[in-house]
Enzyme design. Structure first.
Site, short mmCIF file in Angstrom:
data_model
loop_
_atom_site.label_atom_id
_atom_site.label_comp_id
_atom_site.label_asym_id
_atom_site.label_seq_id
_atom_site.Cartn_x
_atom_site.Cartn_y
_atom_site.Cartn_z
CD GLU A 42 3.96 -54.85 55.90
OE1 GLU A 42 3.68 -55.83 55.17
OE2 GLU A 42 3.57 -53.69 55.67
CE1 TYR B 125 -18.31 -60.07 55.53
CE2 TYR B 125 -19.15 -59.60 53.33
CZ TYR B 125 -18.10 -59.70 54.21
OH TYR B 125 -16.82 -59.40 53.77
CG ASP C 157 -4.12 -58.27 45.59
OD1 ASP C 157 -4.72 -59.31 45.22
OD2 ASP C 157 -4.68 -57.35 46.21
C1 LIG Z 1 -13.17 -53.98 48.72
C2 LIG Z 1 -12.42 -55.28 48.68
C3 LIG Z 1 -13.06 -56.46 49.07
C4 LIG Z 1 -12.39 -57.67 48.99
N1 LIG Z 1 -13.05 -58.81 49.36
C5 LIG Z 1 -12.42 -59.99 49.27
C6 LIG Z 1 -13.09 -61.20 49.65
O1 LIG Z 1 -14.24 -61.16 50.06
N2 LIG Z 1 -12.42 -62.38 49.55
C7 LIG Z 1 -11.12 -62.43 49.11
O2 LIG Z 1 -10.54 -63.54 49.06
N3 LIG Z 1 -10.46 -61.32 48.73
C8 LIG Z 1 -11.08 -60.11 48.80
N4 LIG Z 1 -10.41 -58.98 48.45
C9 LIG Z 1 -9.05 -59.08 47.90
C10 LIG Z 1 -7.99 -59.20 48.99
O3 LIG Z 1 -8.11 -58.13 49.90
C11 LIG Z 1 -6.60 -59.16 48.36
O4 LIG Z 1 -6.56 -59.96 47.22
C12 LIG Z 1 -5.56 -59.63 49.37
O5 LIG Z 1 -5.48 -58.72 50.44
C13 LIG Z 1 -4.20 -59.76 48.70
O6 LIG Z 1 -3.25 -60.09 49.66
P1 LIG Z 1 -1.71 -59.79 49.39
O7 LIG Z 1 -1.01 -60.27 50.58
O8 LIG Z 1 -1.34 -60.30 48.05
O9 LIG Z 1 -1.62 -58.20 49.26
P2 LIG Z 1 -1.90 -57.10 50.39
O10 LIG Z 1 -3.02 -57.49 51.26
O11 LIG Z 1 -2.00 -55.80 49.66
O12 LIG Z 1 -0.59 -57.10 51.28
C14 LIG Z 1 0.62 -56.55 50.81
C15 LIG Z 1 1.53 -56.27 52.00
O13 LIG Z 1 2.80 -55.83 51.51
C16 LIG Z 1 3.18 -54.66 52.19
N5 LIG Z 1 4.04 -53.91 51.25
C17 LIG Z 1 3.66 -53.21 50.15
N6 LIG Z 1 4.72 -52.71 49.52
C18 LIG Z 1 5.81 -53.10 50.24
C19 LIG Z 1 7.20 -52.88 50.06
N7 LIG Z 1 7.69 -52.18 49.04
N8 LIG Z 1 8.05 -53.43 50.97
C20 LIG Z 1 7.57 -54.17 52.02
N9 LIG Z 1 6.24 -54.39 52.23
C21 LIG Z 1 5.38 -53.86 51.33
C22 LIG Z 1 1.88 -53.96 52.54
O14 LIG Z 1 2.03 -53.05 53.62
C23 LIG Z 1 1.00 -55.17 52.91
O15 LIG Z 1 1.18 -55.55 54.26
C24 LIG Z 1 -11.05 -57.73 48.51
C25 LIG Z 1 -10.40 -56.56 48.14
C26 LIG Z 1 -11.07 -55.35 48.22
C27 LIG Z 1 -10.36 -54.09 47.79
#
Ligand SMILES: Cc1cc2nc3c(=O)[nH]c(=O)nc-3n(C[C@H](O)[C@H](O)[C@H](O)COP(=O)(O)OP(=O)(O)OC[C@H]3O[C@@H](n4cnc5c(N)ncnc54)[C@H](O)[C@@H]3O)c2cc1C
Length: 391
Positions: A35, A218, A295
């Site tokens: 991370e 909510y 994502d």
């Molecule tokens: C306004 C909003 C509302 C949302 N509401 C919902 C909801 O109600 N329900 C739902 O299911 N989803 C919701 N989402 C979507 C959800 O937040 C994301 O889809 C989810 O967080 C994706 O998780 P992830 O682990 O793929 O990415 P992220 O949460 O972006 O995590 C990525 C991680 O990788 C780390 N990282 C980044 N680059 C590097 C690197 N080069 N090297 C090492 N570490 C790195 C970051 O620091 C982070 O910890 C919402 C999003 C937004 C913007």
């Protein structure tokens, strides 16, 4: 099951990264989470959880803990932000639970994240490293070598890029440039329940749909706080969640909206801003011993509230695929991608469409009312079955 001693490297310790770490360690794979931030943390904001993800929680053995922290709303309600009338109401309590076999809930992101982290930490197979930004990788055929910004290297049997919307792993693997800027901005705020007057309290997820705007609120964190998300159209572009929003901008943009909307907006002292982006869906996010998840693989707008849920589904499918592959990482990653990409593509595209419906003006606003107002709960459930029935 053939396994090397090398761990599977996971770039990114967000919801997706930890869901992957949990699913993989439960199948007996050693993992190394890398991370970039100094600690594993999530935003102080809420996230909605469809019944499809509760099934994943059960498979991951964290269903009870998630339920402990979650709030189970009675309804999803859409109101018109101009005249305050109710457009549609979908019961999310017992009837939805019965229909889909699992509940609908909302949870604080930090609570969700912590349950996953604690479960991963209980496994001797997991190693966690912070303050380490992944910048590139090399697939050597029999292993993957990851390089960090500080010049460190990690050797792994494979690499999962769970590094979010601006994924460095995706940048090298797919090379499709920056995310697509939607032109929509979200402001998020959290207020203690004690500050919310009685006439604004309800155990519902409420969406106030206005012209080129909406507000969602909510209760959260076992009902102790209220989560507010405000979205409006804007051409700004900034990366990350670290920028503060400007309350005067909100007052101006929502000046013509229902008094209850304005009351909510006036309550939050601090807003965090997020420029909403997604990407065009792709069918190929696995090459050799490297794949993407969450994502990084299929970023979506939040209008279907499923980005986090999709990341957790990815994790379960990926771990299952690896467990069946007998050491064939490339085959496992291709099988995982094959099982996931049409579902995630559908969520990405449907989320965009929902954004248009929420922000409708003029004729589309009238059509929205006509299409949604007469729906029975059963019709609403049938419309969501492709998603909530899960995988
Ligand atoms: C306004 C909003 C509302 C949302 N509401 C919902 C909801 O109600 N329900 C739902 O299911 N989803 C919701 N989402 C979507 C959800 O937040 C994301 O889809 C989810 O967080 C994706 O998780 P992830 O682990 O793929 O990415 P992220 O949460 O972006 O995590 C990525 C991680 O990788 C780390 N990282 C980044 N680059 C590097 C690197 N080069 N090297 C090492 N570490 C790195 C970051 O620091 C982070 O910890 C919402 C999003 C937004 C913007």
């Amino acid at each position: 099951m053939a396994k090397t001693d090398l761990p599977i490297l996971i770039a990114g310790g967000g919801i997706g990264g930890f869901a992957a770490a949990l699913a993989l360690t439960q199948k007996g794979f050693p993992v190394q989470v890398i991370e970039r931030a100094a600690d594993f943390h999530e935003l102080g904001a809420g996230i909605q959880l469809g019944p499809n993800v509760f099934r994943m929680f059960e498979l991951l053995g964290v269903g009870n803990e998630m339920s402990h922290w979650a709030v189970f709303p009675d309804n999803l309600i859409m109101r018109d932000a101009l005249d305050g009338t109710e457009i549609t109401r979908i019961p999310t309590g017992e009837p939805l639970h019965r229909r889909f076999g699992y509940p609908y809930a909302v949870i604080h992101r930090a609570d969700l994240h912590k349950v996953l982290i604690d479960a991963v930490k209980r496994s001797p197979l997991a190693k966690l490293t912070t303050s380490c930004k992944v910048v590139s990788f090399e697939d050597r055929g029999d292993r993957v070598v990851v390089k960090t910004e500080a010049g460190e290297t990690f050797d792994g049997a494979a690499l999962i890029g769970a590094d979010g919307l601006w994924s460095a792993v995706r940048s090298q693997l797919v090379g499709d440039g920056k995310p697509r800027v939607s032109g929509h901005i979200a402001y998020r705020g959290v207020i203690p329940l004690a500050q919310v007057p009685d006439h604004l309290r309800e155990n519902n997820v409420v969406l106030w749909a206005g012209p080129k705007t909406h507000l969602v609120h909510y209760p959260l964190h076992r009902g102790e706080v209220y989560n507010l998300v405000v979205v409006f159209h804007s051409s700004r572009y900034e990366e990350g969640w670290d920028t503060y929003g400007d309350p005067s901008e909100l007052r101006e943009r929502f000046a013509a909206q229902h008094p209850k909307v304005r009351e909510f907006l006036a309550m939050a002292n601090e807003w965090k801003m997020w420029v909403l982006c997604d990407r065009e869906p792709i069918s190929h996010w696995s090459v050799g011993r490297v794949t993407l998840l969450g994502d990084a693989a299929h970023p979506m707008l939040q209008y279907l509230a499923q980005g986090g849920c999709m990341a957790i589904e990815d994790a379960v499918v990926l771990a299952r695929s690896l467990a069946q592959a007998k050491g064939d990482y490339n085959g496992a990653f291709l099988a995982y991608q094959q099982q996931r990409y049409l579902r995630t593509t559908r969520v990405q595209l449907t989320a965009r469409m929902y954004g248009d419906i929420y922000h409708a003006t003029d004729a589309v606003r009238d059509l929205r009312r006509q299409m949604l107002a007469g729906r029975t709960p059963e019709q609403a459930y049938n419309g969501m079955a492709w998603l909530y029935d899960g995988i």
